[in-house]
Write a protein that holds these residues in place. Structure first.
Motif, PDB file in Angstrom:
ATOM      1  N   TRP A 122      -3.090 -23.381   0.400  1.00 61.90           N
ATOM      2  CA  TRP A 122      -3.538 -23.857  -1.285  1.00 61.90           C
ATOM      3  C   TRP A 122      -2.153 -23.748  -2.057  1.00 61.90           C
ATOM      4  N   PHE A 123      -1.894 -24.311  -3.641  1.00 58.67           N
ATOM      5  CA  PHE A 123      -0.939 -23.482  -4.018  1.00 58.67           C
ATOM      6  C   PHE A 123       0.689 -23.617  -3.527  1.00 58.67           C
ATOM      7  N   ASN A 124       0.834 -24.726  -3.300  1.00 60.21           N
ATOM      8  CA  ASN A 124       1.962 -25.113  -2.158  1.00 60.21           C
ATOM      9  C   ASN A 124       2.055 -24.194  -1.350  1.00 60.21           C
ATOM     10  N   ARG A 125       0.770 -23.516  -0.748  1.00 60.11           N
ATOM     11  CA  ARG A 125       1.151 -22.958   0.410  1.00 60.11           C
ATOM     12  C   ARG A 125       1.154 -21.783   0.223  1.00 60.11           C
ATOM     13  N   LYS A 126       1.205 -21.028  -1.204  1.00 61.80           N
ATOM     14  CA  LYS A 126       1.170 -19.996  -1.202  1.00 61.80           C
ATOM     15  C   LYS A 126      -0.160 -19.184  -0.336  1.00 61.80           C
ATOM     16  N   LEU A 127      -1.363 -19.408  -0.709  1.00 66.20           N
ATOM     17  CA  LEU A 127      -2.196 -19.082   0.025  1.00 66.20           C
ATOM     18  C   LEU A 127      -3.451 -19.460   1.355  1.00 66.20           C
ATOM     19  N   ARG A 128      -3.347 -18.682   2.208  1.00 66.10           N
ATOM     20  CA  ARG A 128      -4.011 -19.300   3.334  1.00 66.10           C
ATOM     21  C   ARG A 128      -4.795 -19.184   3.448  1.00 66.10           C
ATOM     22  N   PHE A 129      -6.460 -19.707   3.893  1.00 61.91           N
ATOM     23  CA  PHE A 129      -7.808 -19.837   4.178  1.00 61.91           C
ATOM     24  C   PHE A 129      -7.954 -19.986   4.855  1.00 61.91           C
ATOM     25  N   ASP A 130      -8.440 -19.272   6.437  1.00 59.46           N
ATOM     26  CA  ASP A 130      -8.899 -19.739   7.687  1.00 59.46           C
ATOM     27  C   ASP A 130     -10.221 -19.271   8.118  1.00 59.46           C
ATOM     28  N   LEU A 131     -10.789 -20.001   8.422  1.00 62.78           N
ATOM     29  CA  LEU A 131     -12.560 -19.738   8.782  1.00 62.78           C
ATOM     30  C   LEU A 131     -12.796 -20.525   9.910  1.00 62.78           C
ATOM     31  N   THR A 132     -13.306 -19.099  11.727  1.00 61.45           N
ATOM     32  CA  THR A 132     -13.561 -19.701  12.569  1.00 61.45           C
ATOM     33  C   THR A 132     -14.938 -19.713  12.605  1.00 61.45           C
ATOM     34  N   VAL A 133     -15.940 -20.361  13.179  1.00 61.89           N
ATOM     35  CA  VAL A 133     -17.696 -20.329  13.495  1.00 61.89           C
ATOM     36  C   VAL A 133     -17.579 -20.361  15.013  1.00 61.89           C
ATOM     37  N   PHE A 134     -18.720 -19.396  15.921  1.00 63.36           N
ATOM     38  CA  PHE A 134     -18.324 -19.697  17.394  1.00 63.36           C
ATOM     39  C   PHE A 134     -19.733 -18.976  17.968  1.00 63.36           C
ATOM     40  N   PHE A 135     -20.111 -19.812  19.348  1.00 63.33           N
ATOM     41  CA  PHE A 135     -21.488 -19.306  20.173  1.00 63.33           C
ATOM     42  C   PHE A 135     -20.912 -19.661  21.391  1.00 63.33           C
ATOM     43  N   LEU A 136     -20.713 -18.015  22.076  1.00 67.42           N
ATOM     44  CA  LEU A 136     -20.715 -17.790  23.354  1.00 67.42           C
ATOM     45  C   LEU A 136     -21.837 -17.713  24.270  1.00 67.42           C
ATOM     46  N   ASP A 137     -22.254 -18.615  25.296  1.00 68.78           N
ATOM     47  CA  ASP A 137     -23.050 -18.597  26.264  1.00 68.78           C
ATOM     48  C   ASP A 137     -22.576 -18.266  27.500  1.00 68.78           C
ATOM     49  N   TRP A 138     -22.769 -16.987  27.769  1.00 68.79           N
ATOM     50  CA  TRP A 138     -22.115 -16.045  28.873  1.00 68.79           C
ATOM     51  C   TRP A 138     -23.034 -15.908  29.814  1.00 68.79           C
ATOM     52  N   LYS A 139     -22.732 -16.499  30.874  1.00 69.33           N
ATOM     53  CA  LYS A 139     -24.099 -16.100  32.352  1.00 69.33           C
ATOM     54  C   LYS A 139     -22.498 -14.931  33.282  1.00 69.33           C
ATOM     55  N   ASN A 140     -23.768 -13.569  33.619  1.00 71.17           N
ATOM     56  CA  ASN A 140     -23.560 -12.775  34.065  1.00 71.17           C
ATOM     57  C   ASN A 140     -22.013 -11.747  34.137  1.00 71.17           C
ATOM     58  N   PRO A 141     -21.756 -11.574  32.489  1.00 70.64           N
ATOM     59  CA  PRO A 141     -21.415 -10.225  31.776  1.00 70.64           C
ATOM     60  C   PRO A 141     -21.115  -9.162  33.205  1.00 70.64           C
ATOM     61  N   GLN A 142     -19.822  -8.625  33.107  1.00 71.70           N
ATOM     62  CA  GLN A 142     -19.665  -7.649  34.150  1.00 71.70           C
ATOM     63  C   GLN A 142     -20.117  -6.391  32.726  1.00 71.70           C
ATOM     64  N   ILE A 143     -20.885  -4.708  33.205  1.00 71.16           N
ATOM     65  CA  ILE A 143     -20.368  -4.149  32.084  1.00 71.16           C
ATOM     66  C   ILE A 143     -20.401  -2.280  33.287  1.00 71.16           C
ATOM     67  N   ASN A 144     -19.969  -1.498  32.817  1.00 72.93           N
ATOM     68  CA  ASN A 144     -19.627  -0.899  33.684  1.00 72.93           C
ATOM     69  C   ASN A 144     -21.243   0.168  32.989  1.00 72.93           C
ATOM     70  N   GLN A 145     -21.492   1.229  34.387  1.00 74.16           N
ATOM     71  CA  GLN A 145     -23.146   1.650  34.734  1.00 74.16           C
ATOM     72  C   GLN A 145     -22.556   2.649  35.125  1.00 74.16           C
ATOM     73  N   VAL A 146     -22.474   3.923  35.143  1.00 73.48           N
ATOM     74  CA  VAL A 146     -23.114   4.889  35.175  1.00 73.48           C
ATOM     75  C   VAL A 146     -24.059   5.792  36.866  1.00 73.48           C
ATOM     76  N   ALA A 147     -23.475   6.060  37.938  1.00 71.70           N
ATOM     77  CA  ALA A 147     -24.818   5.880  39.227  1.00 71.70           C
ATOM     78  C   ALA A 147     -25.892   7.074  38.993  1.00 71.70           C
ATOM     79  N   SER A 148     -27.170   6.700  38.668  1.00 67.25           N
ATOM     80  CA  SER A 148     -27.852   7.749  39.348  1.00 67.25           C
ATOM     81  C   SER A 148     -27.862   9.534  39.551  1.00 67.25           C
ATOM     82  N   ASN A 149     -26.764   9.518  40.376  1.00 69.68           N
ATOM     83  CA  ASN A 149     -25.845  10.863  41.086  1.00 69.68           C
ATOM     84  C   ASN A 149     -24.780  11.148  39.723  1.00 69.68           C
TER      85      ASN A 149
END
Length: 320
Positions: A122-149
């Protein structure tokens, strides 16, 4: 304990093609055919040793498509949309103390990313505005765990995650020559899509926020550049905000919820061969001390250090 060798291979063929329906509308189609293999040979010694030899690895193959479209409403306004698939390697766990509760391997994960956004000036490229919206459908995501010991960490898979969010950037070239202000921010909800039993046997309900996933993150930047004789100089003041999150999927250890202020100064000579530059940086000017990461839920045995003594803290104030 160790793997020698431990090797991951990937073979892939990929490419994409663009087609301009009009001067304003472009369609992009892409694809990636891949085959991955993870394999290792286990070597173990000492009282906690386990059987040596080749460990059962994993082989994955698949097809990752991509489709994207852009529409130029004008020379300063662009809309776009993307649907694409992503893939993450699986691998081996190497516990400090072997336990039947710890799986030797963890699965690969994949996701589909649905994204749309706008890039505007905008305004001869003095002002920039960007917007992104998204949705991720993630299968089997990996997470860290601590063993029962309480003595070993490992990686496992959660059934799935849905991540929905928005990111925005505002950049203003002010009337003061060389002074630019920029603000970026994001709001992201990453929640599990299935119930999950963690290492301690605690059931994590569907819809739980994922670990290390703050809802809000933001970066504010003041940037000033000018020429001093033949030298090009640039000074930046940067404030980074990390919202509150949790170190584990069981939400035992709170992390984040802090702002870090830093500054950089860069000097350069564009008229010299190679265009050399020299940069100085100071991080965490206000010496903020907060927990940035944690180890283990509070339900683990007392032999495990508590989060307050075994955490990474954002307390470094230094120049390099």
């Amino acid at each position: 304990n160790g793997f020698d060798p431990l090797k991951a291979d990937e073979q892939a063929v990929y490419g994409e093609a663009n087609y301009d329906f009009t001067e304003k509308f472009r369609l992009t189609l892409g694809s990636r055919l891949y085959r991955t293999k993870v394999a290792g040979t286990l070597l173990s010694n000492g009282v906690s040793s386990v059987n040596n030899g080749s460990a059962q690895g994993s082989t994955e193959k698949g097809f990752s498509p991509k489709i994207a479209a852009t529409y130029k409403l004008s020379k300063d306004i662009l809309f776009y949309g993307v649907v694409a698939r992503g893939f993450q390697f699986g691998g081996f766990n190497l516990p400090t103390i072997p336990s039947p509760d710890i799986p030797l391997t963890f699965k690969s994960s994949s996701l589909y990313n649905y994204e749309m956004g706008a890039r505007t000036d905008w305004f001869n490229r003095k002002l920039r505005f960007d917007l992104t919206v998204f949705f991720l459908d993630w299968k089997n995501p990996q997470i860290n765990q601590v063993a029962s010991n309480g003595l070993s960490g490992y990686v496992t898979n959660v059934g799935g995650s849905h991540n929905i969010g928005a990111e925005t950037t505002i950049r203003w070239k002010t009337p003061i020559r060389g002074l630019t202000l920029e603000q970026t921010a994001s709001y992201i909800e990453a929640r599990s899509t299935e119930t999950f039993d963690d290492a301690s046997g605690q059931q994590v309900p569907k819809g739980t926020l994922f670990p290390s996933s703050p809802l809000v993150q933001a970066v504010s930047t003041i940037n000033y550049s000018r020429a001093l004789g033949d030298w090009q100089t640039q000074f930046s003041l940067i404030n980074s905000f990390q919202g509150k999150a949790f170190a584990e999927i069981t939400h035992e250890t709170e992390v984040g919820d802090y702002s870090i202020l830093g500054a950089t100064l860069a000097l350069g000579r564009d008229d010299w061969a190679g265009k050399p530059s020299l940069s100085f940086a100071v991080n965490n000017i206000l010496n903020v001390q907060k927990v940035a990461a944690g180890f283990g839920p509070s339900s683990t045995p007392s032999a495990v250090p508590t989060p307050s003594t075994d955490s990474i803290v954002a307390n470094s104030s230094y120049v390099y």
